[in-house]
Design an enzyme around this catalytic site. Structure first.
Site, PDB file in Angstrom:
ATOM      1  N   CYS A  70       0.840  -1.199   0.000  1.00 23.94           N
ATOM      2  CA  CYS A  70       0.000   0.000   0.000  1.00 23.94           C
ATOM      3  C   CYS A  70       0.877   1.251   0.000  1.00 23.94           C
ATOM      4  O   CYS A  70       1.888   1.321   0.714  1.00 23.94           O
ATOM      5  CB  CYS A  70      -0.898   0.003   1.229  1.00 23.94           C
ATOM      6  SG  CYS A  70      -2.034   1.411   1.288  1.00 23.94           S
TER       7      CYS A  70
ATOM      8  N   CYS B 111      -0.170   4.776   6.969  1.00 22.10           N
ATOM      9  CA  CYS B 111      -0.899   4.603   8.229  1.00 22.10           C
ATOM     10  C   CYS B 111      -0.047   3.804   9.219  1.00 22.10           C
ATOM     11  O   CYS B 111       0.321   2.657   8.956  1.00 22.10           O
ATOM     12  CB  CYS B 111      -2.220   3.897   7.986  1.00 22.10           C
ATOM     13  SG  CYS B 111      -3.245   4.700   6.724  1.00 22.10           S
TER      14      CYS B 111
ATOM     15  N   CYS C  37      -0.716   0.016  10.339  1.00 25.19           N
ATOM     16  CA  CYS C  37      -1.055  -0.978   9.326  1.00 25.19           C
ATOM     17  C   CYS C  37       0.141  -1.806   8.896  1.00 25.19           C
ATOM     18  O   CYS C  37       1.197  -1.277   8.544  1.00 25.19           O
ATOM     19  CB  CYS C  37      -1.665  -0.268   8.116  1.00 25.19           C
ATOM     20  SG  CYS C  37      -2.147  -1.402   6.803  1.00 25.19           S
TER      21      CYS C  37
ATOM     22  N   CYS D 186     -17.092  -9.121   3.611  1.00 21.21           N
ATOM     23  CA  CYS D 186     -16.435  -7.837   3.483  1.00 21.21           C
ATOM     24  C   CYS D 186     -15.255  -7.976   2.532  1.00 21.21           C
ATOM     25  O   CYS D 186     -14.314  -8.728   2.812  1.00 21.21           O
ATOM     26  CB  CYS D 186     -15.952  -7.355   4.842  1.00 21.21           C
ATOM     27  SG  CYS D 186     -17.286  -7.230   6.050  1.00 21.21           S
TER      28      CYS D 186
ATOM     29  N   CYS E 168     -20.102  -6.025   1.582  1.00 22.48           N
ATOM     30  CA  CYS E 168     -19.565  -4.717   1.910  1.00 22.48           C
ATOM     31  C   CYS E 168     -18.213  -4.571   1.225  1.00 22.48           C
ATOM     32  O   CYS E 168     -17.406  -5.504   1.233  1.00 22.48           O
ATOM     33  CB  CYS E 168     -19.396  -4.581   3.417  1.00 22.48           C
ATOM     34  SG  CYS E 168     -18.687  -3.011   3.942  1.00 22.48           S
TER      35      CYS E 168
ATOM     36  N   CYS F 249     -20.449   2.257   6.945  1.00 26.25           N
ATOM     37  CA  CYS F 249     -19.788   1.632   8.084  1.00 26.25           C
ATOM     38  C   CYS F 249     -18.516   2.410   8.368  1.00 26.25           C
ATOM     39  O   CYS F 249     -17.704   2.627   7.469  1.00 26.25           O
ATOM     40  CB  CYS F 249     -19.465   0.182   7.754  1.00 26.25           C
ATOM     41  SG  CYS F 249     -18.386  -0.624   8.939  1.00 26.25           S
TER      42      CYS F 249
ATOM     43  N   ARG G 133     -19.501  -3.556  16.170  1.00 23.65           N
ATOM     44  CA  ARG G 133     -18.778  -4.777  15.824  1.00 23.65           C
ATOM     45  C   ARG G 133     -17.425  -4.815  16.516  1.00 23.65           C
ATOM     46  O   ARG G 133     -16.662  -3.852  16.461  1.00 23.65           O
ATOM     47  CB  ARG G 133     -18.571  -4.859  14.304  1.00 23.65           C
ATOM     48  CG  ARG G 133     -17.845  -6.119  13.864  1.00 23.65           C
ATOM     49  CD  ARG G 133     -17.747  -6.210  12.358  1.00 23.65           C
ATOM     50  NE  ARG G 133     -19.063  -6.028  11.776  1.00 23.65           N
ATOM     51  CZ  ARG G 133     -19.289  -5.329  10.668  1.00 23.65           C
ATOM     52  NH1 ARG G 133     -18.295  -4.762  10.029  1.00 23.65           N
ATOM     53  NH2 ARG G 133     -20.506  -5.215  10.206  1.00 23.65           N
TER      54      ARG G 133
END
Length: 400
Positions: free
Chosen positions: A65, A69, A72, A109, A142, A202, A272
C-alpha cells in the site's frame, strides 16, 4: 450508580449522552466494570436482543500500500512479514467467501489495500460482487477499497454492494500523527459519498494507538454525527515491522469500557468487535458480546484470528445466538432510509485503505504450548500475534 442509570435511560431513548458522561464511563474502576457491562448490556439487548451477526473478510489484494498509516501491516515501508499478492480473480474471491458463509456469516467484506480504487479496480470488484451473489443470493456484501472518487460508490451500489466501510480511526486533532498521506477530512468525505449513493455506511475506530480518553470520545461523537449503520471497534495489534509495534496500551478491562462507551453513544447501531479482540480481550471475549452485537468470523486480513468453531462455541456458551440470513440486523427505525435501506451495517477489517478491522491486527486464537502465562493483564502478548498464512492468496484452506 446514577451515571449508569442515566446512560441506560438515554440509550433506550436514543438520546446522546454528554461528553462528560462518555468520559466518565472510560474512567470507571475495575470494581465497577461488571456494573458498566450490565448497564450497556441492557441497551444492547433492547435494540438487538441476544443476536450476534457474523461477518467474514476476504482480502482481495494484500500488502504494497502507498499510504503510511502507522498502525497498518500493509503500509508503505512496512517490514511486517505478511502475505503479499495482487488482485484475486472473481472466482477465487467467491470461493473464499463461500468458506465464511458456510461457517454462518451473513456478510462478506471485500477489502483491498491501497489509497483508493481506480475505475478498473471498481470494475474488478463489481465482477467479484456479482460472482459472490450468483452463488449466494441473500448474502450482504460490503466493499472496503479506500478513498472513493466521485461516482464510484454509485457504481458499486449498481453492482450489488450493500455497504461501504471506511473508518475514521482516531480523533481529528490527532489524525495527522497517525497518517500523513491523506487527511481526516478525506475519510469523512468517503463515508459521506457512500451514504449519498444509498450504501449502508460503516465507519469505526482503532483503540490502543496511544490516544487519550478525550480522543476516543471525540472520534465516537464524530461517528455518531456521521450516522453510520455500523461502527467497528478495532484494538490495535502492535505488529512487528510497523511504527506502533511497541504500543501495548490495552487491558481486557479497558477494551470493555471502550465498547461500553461506544454502545452508550451509538445505542441503536451495529457495534462490531473487529481486529484485535483475541489479543486484548482474550478470555474476556464473551463479556464483550453483552456490549457488541457483531463480530468477525475466522481470520483477518494479514493476521490469523480465533478458530471459527471456537467463535461459534463462545457465542453459544455465552447464551447468545447467531443472527440468521433472513433476520434484519438493525432496528426498524433505521431500516427505512437515510443510511441506505441496506439494513445490515458495514464492513470493518482493513487498514491502509480504511476498513474496519484495521490490520495491525487479528491474531491466532491458540497460545503456543511454550508460552508462559503473563505476569499481569497489561503485559504485552506478542505470542498471540500470528501472520495469516492460509486462506485468500494461498493454497491452504481458510479459517471459518
Amino acid at each position: 450508580m446514577d451515571l449508569l442509570n442515566t446512560l441506560v435511560d438515554k440509550g433506550l431513548r436514543r438520546e446522546t449522552p454528554t461528553r462528560a458522561e462518555a468520559l466518565a464511563v472510560l474512567a470507571t474502576t475495575d470494581d465497577e466494570l461488571l456494573d458498566v457491562v450490565a448497564a450497556a448490556g441492557k441497551v444492547r439487548r433492547h435494540w438487538f436482543g441476544r443476536r450476534v451477526k457474523l461477518n467474514y473478510l476476504v482480502n482481495l489484494k494484500s500488502g504494497l500500500c502507498p499510504e503510511d498509516c502507522s498502525y497498518c501491516s500493509q503500509r508503505l515501508g512496512s517490514k511486517a512479514d505478511i502475505l503479499k499478492y495482487t488482485w484475486l480473480k472473481p472466482d477465487e474471491a467467491s470461493r473464499a467467501a463461500a468458506a465464511g458463509l458456510a461457517g454462518g456469516a451473513k456478510r462478506v467484506c471485500l477489502v483491498a489495500s491501497g489509497r483508493g480504487p481506480t475505475d478498473r479496480d471498481v470494475d474488478r470488484v463489481s465482477d467479484t460482487i456479482k460472482a459472490i451473489k450468483e452463488q449466494n443470493e441473500d448474502v450482504e456484501v460490503c466493499a472496503c477499497l479506500g478513498l472513493l472518487s466521485d461516482g464510484q460508490a454509485e457504481r458499486l451500489r449498481e453492482a450489488g454492494a450493500d455497504a461501504y466501510n471506511h473508518n475514521l480511526n482516531t480523533s481529528e486533532s490527532t489524525y495527522g500523527e497517525i497518517t500523513t498521506t491523506h487527511t481526516y477530512a478525506d475519510r469523512v468525505d468517503t463515508v459521506r459519498k457512500a451514504h449519498a449513493a444509498g450504501l449502508s455506511a460503516c465507519s469505526g475506530l482503532i483503540a490502543g494507538m496511544g490516544e487519550t480518553d478525550e480522543d476516543l470520545v471525540d472520534v465516537v461523537f464524530s461517528l455518531r454525527e456521521l450516522d453510520p449503520d455500523s461502527v467497528p471497534v478495532n484494538f490495535l495489534i502492535p505488529f512487528e515491522g510497523t511504527p506502533l509495534a511497541k504500543e501495548w496500551n490495552l487491558t481486557p478491562q479497558r477494551c470493555l469500557r471502550i465498547l461500553a462507551m461506544v454502545r452508550f453513544v451509538c445505542p441503536d447501531v451495529e457495534v462490531r468487535i473487529a481486529g484485535g479482540r483475541e489479543v486484548h480481550l482474550r478470555t474476556m471475549q464473551p463479556l464483550a458480546l453483552h456490549l457488541a452485537n457483531s463480530i468477525f468470523l475466522g481470520d483477518y486480513l494479514t493476521s490469523e484470528g480465533q478458530a471459527g468453531k471456537a467463535d461459534l462455541e463462545m457465542i453459544a456458551d455465552a447464551g447468545f445466538e447467531v443472527e440468521g440470513a433472513g433476520e434484519v440486523t438493525l432496528p426498524e427505525h433505521r431500516t427505512g432510509g437515510g443510511c441506505g435501506s441496506h439494513e445490515g451495517g458495514g464492513c470493518g477489517s482493513h487498514e491502509g485503505s480504511g476498513c474496519g478491522s484495521h490490520e495491525g491486527g487479528g491474531v491466532c486464537g491458540t497460545v503456543p504450548a511454550s508460552a508462559s502465562a503473563p505476569a499481569s493483564a497489561d503485559e504485552p502478548r506478542p505470542d498471540l500475534v500470528a501472520v495469516r498464512r492460509r486462506g485468500a492468496g494461498t493454497d491452504l484452506a481458510p479459517n471459518a
